[in-house]
Design an enzyme around this catalytic site. Structure first.
Site: not given
Ligand code: NAD
Length: 508
Positions: A174-175, A195, A250, A171, A248, A304, A402, A253, A270-271
């Site tokens: 997003p885009l 998604k 770690t 989130w 998203g 991130c 983080e 991921g 990418e975590l």
């Molecule tokens: P999140 O892991 O909660 O969610 C990311 C996505 O995964 C969402 O679309 C979510 O609905 C989906 N998701 C959640 N549970 C899932 C599952 N069991 N199976 C498949 N998909 C699932 O992360 P967030 O809170 O949306 O974003 C924040 C995190 O993203 C932070 O840890 C941040 O560091 C990381 N991030 C990393 C980068 C990068 O490029 N390294 C960039 C942006 C954000």
């Protein structure tokens, strides 16, 4: 709001809140549809507390439909078989569509995420650039050949699109994050199921309209909206999906990688990050101060790449930290629709709770809150004071984990070796910055820090040309750069025999 904190901006909206929430549907095989069970997710603006969007809550049956459409489009459709030049032309038209709808996209991004509108506009320009860059790669995907295998053999190494890819995004951008994946997958000739986060799905759905208008055939990109467990998980485990690209946390991921490993599917991750900015006494102070403040408070620290650790040389630690605090106090926080605002709202109550928990743990462990430290009270919306923590020790969680909020943890070091050791002390390895006028110090640190991106006398710049990704628990693989489309391919060896072939055993 605490007395030592910054001015809070209310009002001065450059754009009005929309009269009605955005109401989106999902894209499957070129059609806009509801979830099979007709359930929906409603999203409130975290800055304004009003409903701003609603979209279907997809479950396994909806994911099945979307994956089948992507499968059909890949196995029998035109997209993977088009000339690179044709794909390039369509991807360029997508970029033009993003430019045309920039204001609408930026507004929805702001309303759903709470980020400042001026920043959201910049992000839309960044997205356009990513689509233009990826479009060019559609014509540059190529393999290799070996004319050195003898008179009777020519070896070809060709690239084929890997197939159906599941793209799952967070989130915070997003885009933008979707634009680091989708155009590259499309340039390679893949089809996709996308998604977005359940908190910020609107702009991805609008992108769906732009894709269709640009001429992306039905079924090539399918968009499902829903929660991680209900919608994301089946996208990872689906047997008809060939590759997963996930950005998203770690934690999620790792779970996605474990599921994908069961079917030996390719995974790109990418975590998270806990990125240090290392400041030496001889640096350009003004530039370093600005970058430290920008680095941790940009996107309210929900980033991130957030520069959430300041590692500052002991000789200047107190003076430099005071100067950081003095600047951080003046960062304009508040109404994201006011163009003066630099820090907007926090994404949701859960994230506010997580930030609060880290802060109370840190203070109990002996860290001092030198600025901020509290949610901003008495206002509508979820806002957090820009915060500076000193007295942070290497073993504290705020030094290693983080937080994803506007919290700077300050640590000190005596030598360059110690700075590098502290930098490498977390499980992450996404990015780091080194601030010094001494080239030897900068380059040595850049070589020794285990992170995917190192900035020298700069912070958080990014270019489509330069690969981005993390070491260790910050991820697997790299996005962007000239190999970005190649990541969405399989390699095939074709061996072509010339003339009569020698028999294995029976004489010819
Ligand atoms: P999140 O892991 O909660 O969610 C990311 C996505 O995964 C969402 O679309 C979510 O609905 C989906 N998701 C959640 N549970 C899932 C599952 N069991 N199976 C498949 N998909 C699932 O992360 P967030 O809170 O949306 O974003 C924040 C995190 O993203 C932070 O840890 C941040 O560091 C990381 N991030 C990393 C980068 C990068 O490029 N390294 C960039 C942006 C954000």
């Amino acid at each position: 709001m605490g007395a030592n904190s910054t001015e809070f901006i209310t009002g001065g909206r450059e754009v009005d809140l929309p009269a009605r929430p955005f109401r989106g549907r999902m894209l499957t095989d070129g059609a806009w549809i509801e979830a099979a069970d007709c359930e929906r997710i409603d999203r409130e603006s975290p800055a304004h507390g009003v409903a701003v969007s609603s979209y279907p809550a997809a479950k396994t049956a909806d994911v099945d439909r979307a994956v089948s459409a992507a499968r059909k489009a890949f196995d029998r459709g035109a997209w993977p078989r088009l000339k690179g030049a044709q794909r390039e032309a369509i991807l360029r038209r997508v970029a033009e569509g993003i430019v045309r709808r920039k204001e609408e996209l930026a507004l929805l991004e702001t309303l759903e995420s709470g980020k400042p509108i001026s920043q959201a506009r910049d992000e839309m320009s960044g997205c356009t650039d990513l689509w233009v860059y990826a479009a060019a790669l559609a014509r540059n995907l190529h393999g290799d050949s070996y004319n050195t295998l003898g008179e009777d053999m020519l070896g070809l190494v060709i690239k084929e699109p890997i197939g159906v890819v599941s793209l799952i995004t967070p989130w915070n951008f997003p885009l933008w994050i979707l634009s680091q994946k989708l155009p590259f997958a499309l340039a390679a000739g893949c089809t996709a199921v996308v998604k977005p986060s359940e908190f910020t799905s609107a702009t991805t759905l609008i992108l769906g309209e732009i894709l269709l208008e640009a001429g992306v055939p039905a079924g090539v990109v399918n968009i499902v909206t829903g929660t991680g467990p209900d919608c994301g998980a089946p996208m990872v485990s689906h047997p008809q999906v060939d590759m997963i690209s996930f950005t998203g946390s770690t934690r999620v991921g790792k779970a996605a990688a474990a599921t994908a490993a069961g079917a030996l599917k390719k995974v790109a991750l990418e975590l998270g990050g806990k990125n240090p900015q290392i400041v030496f006494p001889d640096c350009d102070w003004e530039a370093a101060l600005d970058a430290v403040v920008f680095g941790v408070y940009f996107n309210a620290g929900e980033c991130c790449n957030s520069g959430s650790r300041l590692l500052v040389h002991a000789d200047i630690a107190e003076r430099f930290t005071e100067a950081v605090i003095e600047r951080a106090r003046r960062v304009p926080v508040g109404e994201p629709l006011n163009t003066r605002t630099k820090v907007g709202a926090i994404i949701n109550r859960n994230q506010m709770r997580i930030i609060g928990k880290y802060l109370s743990e840190a203070t109990s462990a002996g860290a001092q809150v030198r600025l901020g430290g509290e949610p901003i009270s008495g206002v509508v919306g979820l806002f957090m004071q820009p915060t500076v923590l000193t007295g942070v020790t290497r073993e504290m969680r705020v030094a290693r984990e983080e937080i994803f909020g506007p919290v700077l943890s300050v640590l000190t070091f005596e030598t360059a070796e110690e700075a590098v050791a502290i930098a490498n002390e977390t499980l992450y390895g996404l990015s780091a910055a080194v601030w010094s006028r001494d080239f030897d110090i900068c380059l040595t640190a850049a070589r020794r820090i285990k992170a995917g991106t190192i900035w020298i006398n700069s912070f958080m710049d990014g270019y489509p040309e330069l690969p981005f990704g993390g070491y260790r628990e910050s991820g697997i693989g790299r996005e962007l750069g000239r190999a970005a489309a190649e990541d969405y391919t399989e390699t095939k060896t074709v061996q072509m025999h010339v003339g009569a072939r020698t028999g294995w055993w029976l004489p010819r």
